[in-house]
Design a protein around this motif. Structure first.
Motif, short mmCIF file in Angstrom:
data_model
loop_
_atom_site.label_atom_id
_atom_site.label_comp_id
_atom_site.label_asym_id
_atom_site.label_seq_id
_atom_site.Cartn_x
_atom_site.Cartn_y
_atom_site.Cartn_z
N VAL A 305 0.85 -1.20 0.00
CA VAL A 305 0.00 0.00 0.00
C VAL A 305 0.88 1.25 0.00
O VAL A 305 0.62 2.21 -0.73
CB VAL A 305 -0.95 0.01 1.23
N TYR A 306 1.94 1.21 0.80
CA TYR A 306 2.85 2.36 0.83
C TYR A 306 3.47 2.60 -0.54
O TYR A 306 3.47 3.72 -1.05
CB TYR A 306 3.96 2.12 1.87
N ARG A 307 3.99 1.53 -1.15
CA ARG A 307 4.69 1.68 -2.43
C ARG A 307 3.75 2.14 -3.54
O ARG A 307 4.16 2.82 -4.46
CB ARG A 307 5.35 0.36 -2.82
N GLU A 308 2.49 1.74 -3.46
CA GLU A 308 1.52 2.17 -4.47
C GLU A 308 1.29 3.68 -4.42
O GLU A 308 0.86 4.29 -5.39
CB GLU A 308 0.17 1.48 -4.23
N ASN A 309 1.56 4.25 -3.27
CA ASN A 309 1.21 5.66 -3.07
C ASN A 309 2.40 6.59 -2.90
O ASN A 309 2.23 7.81 -2.86
CB ASN A 309 0.31 5.80 -1.83
N HIS A 310 3.62 6.02 -2.78
CA HIS A 310 4.77 6.86 -2.51
C HIS A 310 5.99 6.38 -3.28
O HIS A 310 6.04 5.23 -3.72
CB HIS A 310 5.10 6.88 -1.01
N ASP A 311 6.97 7.26 -3.34
CA ASP A 311 8.24 6.91 -3.94
C ASP A 311 8.98 5.97 -2.99
O ASP A 311 9.40 6.38 -1.91
CB ASP A 311 9.06 8.19 -4.17
N ALA A 312 9.14 4.72 -3.39
CA ALA A 312 9.74 3.72 -2.50
C ALA A 312 11.24 3.92 -2.33
O ALA A 312 11.85 3.28 -1.48
CB ALA A 312 9.46 2.32 -3.02
#
Lengths: 316, 48
Positions: A305-312
């Protein structure tokens, strides 16, 4: 709650909402999710009938959710206060429990307007967002909030599951903020001595008691892990990337109208049992469907979910 | 325009009554309802 067997009660005559009503009192002692669903309806009602003075009897703290579309009073109100309104609508007796889209439809029917075609929306006050930003320890690290407790205990994420996920996320390079009110505090110990939380895990429960503080803190997070709870509805209405864990209740129904909320439904056969108004039939002190979830799988999904929404790339 | 309606009740308590906050979790607490002062309630919580 106490009872009073000698209380004198009598049914009151209706005060129906009509085309000529100037003021409306909505009786609505519901959960936060229900209030958020009601807000979408009140927004449309206000647009259709801007002259109508709308007041909701619920919890005065809900004013931070409802905004300026209506005035919020504590429930119950006195008869004198209630009689100051032309019309009354009682939606408190409905069998609602944050079940999704159909809830909005029912509210709309109760106030006599078409069902809203927009998702609920909450905009926290900027001053609180700015004030709460000072609690962030390191803006260079990704920030995950974890809210374990639901007002309905059997929907809560068991502490041992949630803290395992918290430590795993801390190991993966996240700063973890434990959310809730003062009553949700988890006391950490080390060799039976009181201790601070593990590194990179921060307790926010002694700060976030007031609803306006809680709403102000959510935008500082990159991603939220929670259960079927008020914070899930708040995060959904604020479009904050969220992963919600579901055991006894149905994740598909309850997250359907929040585009930013993903969910994990327990794969146990009993889930969802939907025994909302009863004590769950589980042996332990937690919902077994939630207690048996794999923390590493939850952490993987949370990262996704984090990676879908932010620059990993900012991950360590 | 016709909308559904659920019954409301006028209730006068014989003693002060502590009621929990509408919700707990993010916001918790309680308050006292006065005796002798009519309230408008949505259901029979006074004998629950």
């Amino acid at each position: 709650m106490e009872t009073d067997e000698q209380a004198v009660a009598e049914p009151l005559p209706d005060r129906p909402l009509t085309e000529t009503s100037q003021s409306l009192l909505v009786f609505f002692p519901g959960g936060i999710g229900d209030v958020i669903a009601l807000k979408a309806v009140l927004e449309d009602l206000h647009q259709l009938r801007p002259w109508l003075n709308i007041t909701v009897a619920s919890t005065v703290a809900d004013q931070w959710i409802i905004g300026d579309v209506a005035t919020v009073l504590d429930y119950p109100v006195t008869e004198t206060v209630a009689k100051g309104f032309d019309a009354w609508v009682n939606v408190a007796e409905m069998d609602f429990s944050s079940v999704g889209r159909e809830l909005v439809e029912t509210f709309a029917q109760y106030v006599g307007i078409p069902c809203p075609d927009h998702a609920p929306n909450i905009e926290p006050y900027y001053g609180y967002i700015e004030a709460m930003e000072h609690y962030i320890r390191n803006w260079d690290k990704p920030r995950v909030g974890i809210h374990l407790a639901s007002a309905s205990h059997w929907r809560s994420i068991p502490n041992f599951v949630g803290l395992y996920v918290a430590m795993e996320m801390a190991d993966r390079g996240y700063d973890v903020y434990l959310l809730g009110g003062p009553e949700d505090r988890i006391v950490f110990t080390d060799n039976e001595e009181h201790s601070d939380p593990p590194d990179n895990i921060y307790d926010m429960t002694q700060v976030l008691g007031p609803l306006e503080y809680y709403l102000g803190f959510l935008p500082s997070l990159d991603v939220l892990l929670t259960c079927d709870s008020g914070p899930m509805h708040m995060a959904g209405a604020m479009n904050i990337p969220t992963l919600a864990l579901f055991g006894m209740t149905n994740g598909e129904k309850r997250t359907g109208y929040y585009p930013s909320v993903r969910y994990i439904q327990s794969d146990m056969e009993c889930s969802p049992c939907e025994r909302i108004a009863e004590v769950a039939p589980c042996d332990g002190q937690w919902c077994e469907a939630l207690a048996r979830m794999n923390p590493l799988y939850i952490a993987d999904q949370l990262e996704e979910v984090y990676r879908e929404n932010h620059d990993a790339d900012c991950l360590a | 325009m016709s909308v559904p309606h659920r019954q409301l009740y006028r209730v006068v308590f014989s003693q002060e009554l502590a009621v929990g906050a509408v919700r707990s979790g993010v916001v918790a607490g309680y308050r006292l309802l006065y005796h002798g002062l009519p309230y408008v309630l949505t259901k029979n919580i006074w004998t629950r």
